[in-house]
Design a protein around this motif. Structure first.
Motif, short mmCIF file in Angstrom:
data_model
loop_
_atom_site.label_atom_id
_atom_site.label_comp_id
_atom_site.label_asym_id
_atom_site.label_seq_id
_atom_site.Cartn_x
_atom_site.Cartn_y
_atom_site.Cartn_z
N VAL A 144 5.67 3.49 1.76
CA VAL A 144 5.19 2.20 1.27
C VAL A 144 4.97 1.30 2.48
N SER A 186 0.08 8.55 1.79
CA SER A 186 0.59 9.89 1.48
C SER A 186 1.47 10.46 2.58
N ARG A 220 6.15 5.43 -5.14
CA ARG A 220 5.20 4.83 -6.09
C ARG A 220 5.88 3.74 -6.93
N ASP A 221 7.06 4.03 -7.47
CA ASP A 221 7.79 3.03 -8.25
C ASP A 221 8.20 1.85 -7.39
N GLN A 268 -4.77 3.28 -11.71
CA GLN A 268 -4.68 4.70 -11.39
C GLN A 268 -5.96 5.40 -11.76
N GLN A 306 0.85 -1.19 0.00
CA GLN A 306 0.00 0.00 0.00
C GLN A 306 0.89 1.24 0.00
N LEU A 307 0.46 2.27 -0.69
CA LEU A 307 1.14 3.55 -0.69
C LEU A 307 0.31 4.53 0.13
N ASP A 328 11.42 7.20 -4.34
CA ASP A 328 10.29 7.15 -5.27
C ASP A 328 9.34 6.05 -4.80
N ALA A 361 6.65 0.69 -4.74
CA ALA A 361 5.46 -0.12 -4.48
C ALA A 361 5.15 -1.01 -5.67
N GLU A 362 5.24 -0.46 -6.87
CA GLU A 362 4.97 -1.26 -8.07
C GLU A 362 6.03 -2.35 -8.27
N PRO A 375 5.59 10.48 1.58
CA PRO A 375 4.86 9.26 1.23
C PRO A 375 5.63 8.02 1.70
#
Length: 125
Positions: free
Chosen positions: A86, A42, A108-109, A125, A39-40, A106, A111-112, A84
């Motif tokens: 992870v 904020s 978001r990257d 998204q 999960q990401l 980063d 987490a992916e 933010p």
């Protein structure tokens, strides 16, 4: 900031310099097969970590180290407030850590990358 890498079958978090001293660890890892969710969030400060049992925390600023909650397992955190983060949750009993909470360059990257390595579906998204 901590760095994250997928090394073979493990998700590995590397800490260096002052971060390693604050967390009382140079690296922590969990098997990719044990990752149940990613999960990401904020703001990493919004995650309930529990009681710190080793490491450093400065209220409303940063949290590094090991945390526990009765009945909720063990958490490792490397978190800066206002950034933010992870949140990686593992299947019960499958890893040394039940939850990793990480502020990364980063998020978001990262987490992916973890989702892909663990075979979890990507978040739309």
């Amino acid at each position: 900031m901590p760095t994250l890498a997928i090394e073979g079958p493990r998700v590995v978090v590397h800490l260096s310099g002052p971060q390693a001293v604050m967390a009382l660890a140079r690296q922590v890892s969990v098997p990719t097969a044990a990752v149940a969710s990613v999960q990401l969030v904020s703001n990493g400060a919004d995650v309930d970590l529990g009681w710190r049992v080793g490491g450093t925390s400065i209220p409303r600023r940063l949290w590094f180290g090991r945390f526990r909650r009765r009945g909720k397992g063990r958490t490792f955190a490397a978190v800066y407030a206002g950034q933010p983060a992870v949140v990686v949750r593992t299947a019960p009993g499958e890893a040394d850590w039940d939850k990793l909470v990480l502020t990364l360059e980063d998020a978001r990257d990262a987490a992916e990358t973890i989702r892909a390595a663990a075979g979890l579906p990507a978040v739309l998204q």
